[in-house]
Design a protein around this motif. Structure first.
Motif, PDB file in Angstrom:
ATOM      1  N   ARG A 308      54.627  65.279   2.568  1.00 19.97           N
ATOM      2  CA  ARG A 308      53.581  65.033   1.567  1.00 19.97           C
ATOM      3  C   ARG A 308      54.110  64.167   0.420  1.00 19.97           C
ATOM      4  O   ARG A 308      53.433  63.240  -0.041  1.00 19.97           O
ATOM      5  N   TRP A 313      50.765  56.514  -1.980  1.00 23.51           N
ATOM      6  CA  TRP A 313      49.653  56.998  -2.807  1.00 23.51           C
ATOM      7  C   TRP A 313      48.315  56.467  -2.323  1.00 23.51           C
ATOM      8  O   TRP A 313      47.295  57.167  -2.414  1.00 23.51           O
ATOM      9  N   ARG A 316      47.182  58.615   0.451  1.00 25.11           N
ATOM     10  CA  ARG A 316      46.826  59.943  -0.034  1.00 25.11           C
ATOM     11  C   ARG A 316      45.454  59.916  -0.716  1.00 25.11           C
ATOM     12  O   ARG A 316      44.678  60.861  -0.605  1.00 25.11           O
ATOM     13  N   GLN A 367      45.753  65.897   5.353  1.00 28.62           N
ATOM     14  CA  GLN A 367      45.944  65.425   3.983  1.00 28.62           C
ATOM     15  C   GLN A 367      46.119  66.584   2.992  1.00 28.62           C
ATOM     16  O   GLN A 367      46.322  66.353   1.805  1.00 28.62           O
TER      17      GLN A 367
END
Length: 455
Positions: A308, A313, A316, A367
């Motif tokens: 993670r 970014w 994400r 996610q």
């Protein structure tokens, strides 16, 4: 007997403390890191506190049900023993005040049993599972699990609407001892039985092989059959050490060929001794299992949180699940190495990257991987290093005097002699001389003094 019961009660209380520690320190990490999807379902208190379980596996007509009948000393109508394949269900044979057959769906509801987790295999499997309670003394401390015989070719899949190797894997993971039964006349391993044996590899320390019906073949062929069994089993299990093999006919009938009656009786006694010792070693076995699980959960949590943290970014925030999966798949080997190096994890605690990749590709909500929380890892580490040893030392302290071997060795130690030596081949006096030297307990400096006097 009273002292033994007190010791078992003390160990059971320690196991309750262990499970409480697991639920407090480890279970939250399992739930947040999807450990049940990647590796194993959570341990229930019924499974952890259950009596030691003995799982019997083998191809059809190898004598699994006959052995249970011999161990329990009962000829129940529910024990279907025939020359042709007869047992078509998984049957847990447990202690009860009276003989009673409990069907699968009802058996999974029993709080005193440990089979609630079998519901994951669905109603089709539960139609092929049942529990049998009976007032046999041997069942007061252990539970015996009979299994359907594995058939050759495609016949094994007829009428089975469940994954047989997967069920065997679930059973073996929770068993304290796995007995692989072989017929001395039929050593060939079918394709499905090979799959069953392959799922036993992570539990190879629990596996014992029983060469059954050994009195039905002549003395001249026994060594040949024994060697063929070791070869076949070693080829499938691929263990660094040879699996222990007991050679006999595990029933109450007279031996046909009595050339090795002493050997057969000795191995029968060794099997019974191993079963008697199971309850006394339950705490240490469950401790081994829970600590191993703690290490794997810690490593798994460290890996997922690192994945993670390294996810770009823009993926994400705006990436689809398909793009996130693709990025992880391309970078997984590098991320594995970096996570291991960052958290100083042992290679033995790391998951298999191939299996991990496959599970990661099917994870829903990829996610939503957990964020790093140092307290989670510190809690697990504290449990491994401090809290578990505190529980074990309080209930099962070991002193140097208790570790001394009794004179003559135990029956289990004698049972580890090679078959050739036990059949009379080789140097018959070598083992006696080694044992005599060990029993004298001559210290090293005295031995050195004696040698210096000679030279």
């Amino acid at each position: 007997a009273g002292a033994d019961r007190d010791e078992l009660t003390e160990e059971r209380e320690a196991m309750q403390e262990l499970w409480g520690l697991y639920s407090e320190a480890v279970l939250p990490a399992e739930e947040s890191s999807f450990f049940d999807h990647f590796k194993q379902k959570p341990i229930t208190i019924q499974e952890f506190l259950a009596k030691p379980q003995v799982l019997l596996l083998g191809q059809y007509s190898t004598g699994k049900t006959s052995m249970i009948r011999w161990l329990t000393g009962t000829a129940s109508v529910h024990f279907d023993v025939k020359p042709e394949p007869s047992t078509d269900k998984f049957m847990a044979v447990m202690h009860g005040r009276s003989e009673r057959l409990i069907l699968g769906n009802a058996a999974t509801c029993l709080k005193q049993a440990s089979y609630q987790g079998l519901s994951i295999f669905g109603s089709d499997f539960l139609q092929s599972f049942q529990a049998l309670s009976m007032p046999a003394d041997v069942l007061k401390d252990i539970t015996l699990v009979d299994t359907p015989g594995v058939l050759p070719g495609k016949r094994h899949s007829i009428g089975r609407n469940y994954d047989f190797p997967a069920v065997c894997s679930w059973m073996a993971e929770r068993a304290d001892l796995v007995l692989l039964m072989f017929d001395a006349h039929k050593l060939d391993i079918s394709d499905e039985f090979q799959k069953v044996m392959e799922v036993l590899r992570p539990h190879s320390d629990k596996v014992r092989c029983l060469l059954n019906k050994a009195d039905q073949i002549g003395a001249s062929n026994l060594v040949r059959v024994y060697g063929a069994l070791l070869w076949n089993v070693g080829k499938v299990l691929r263990t660094p050490e040879v699996t222990k093999v007991f050679v006999s006919s595990f029933w109450d009938e007279e031996y046909r060929f009595k050339d090795h009656k002493k050997l057969f009786d000795q191995d029968k006694a060794n099997v019974l001794e191993e079963l008697r010792n199971l309850p006394r070693a339950t705490l240490l076995r469950r401790t081994h299992t829970i600590v191993e699980r703690m290490r794997r959960v810690r490593a798994h949590y460290c890996i997922l949180t690192y994945l993670r943290s390294q996810l770009p970014w823009h993926l994400r925030a705006f990436g689809s699940e398909a793009r996130v999966r693709h990025w992880f798949d391309c970078n997984l080997p590098r991320l594995f190495e970096e996570a291991q190096r960052l958290h100083k994890m042992s290679s033995g605690d790391m998951p298999d990257i191939v299996a991990f990749r496959e599970k990661l590709s099917t994870l829903e909500g990829i996610q939503r991987l957990p964020a790093w929380d140092s307290e989670v890892v510190e809690e697990i580490t504290r449990a491994i290093d401090d809290r578990v040893p505190g529980i074990i030392n309080g209930a099962h302290g070991v002193s140097a005097g208790e570790m001394a071997r009794p004179e003559g060795g135990s029956a289990a130690a004698k049972g580890r002699l090679g078959l050739l030596e036990r059949l009379g081949f080789g140097n018959p006096g070598a083992s006696e001389k080694r044992q005599e030297a060990a029993n004298r307990g001559v210290s090293s400096h005295v031995a050195g003094f004696a040698l210096s006097a000679l030279f």
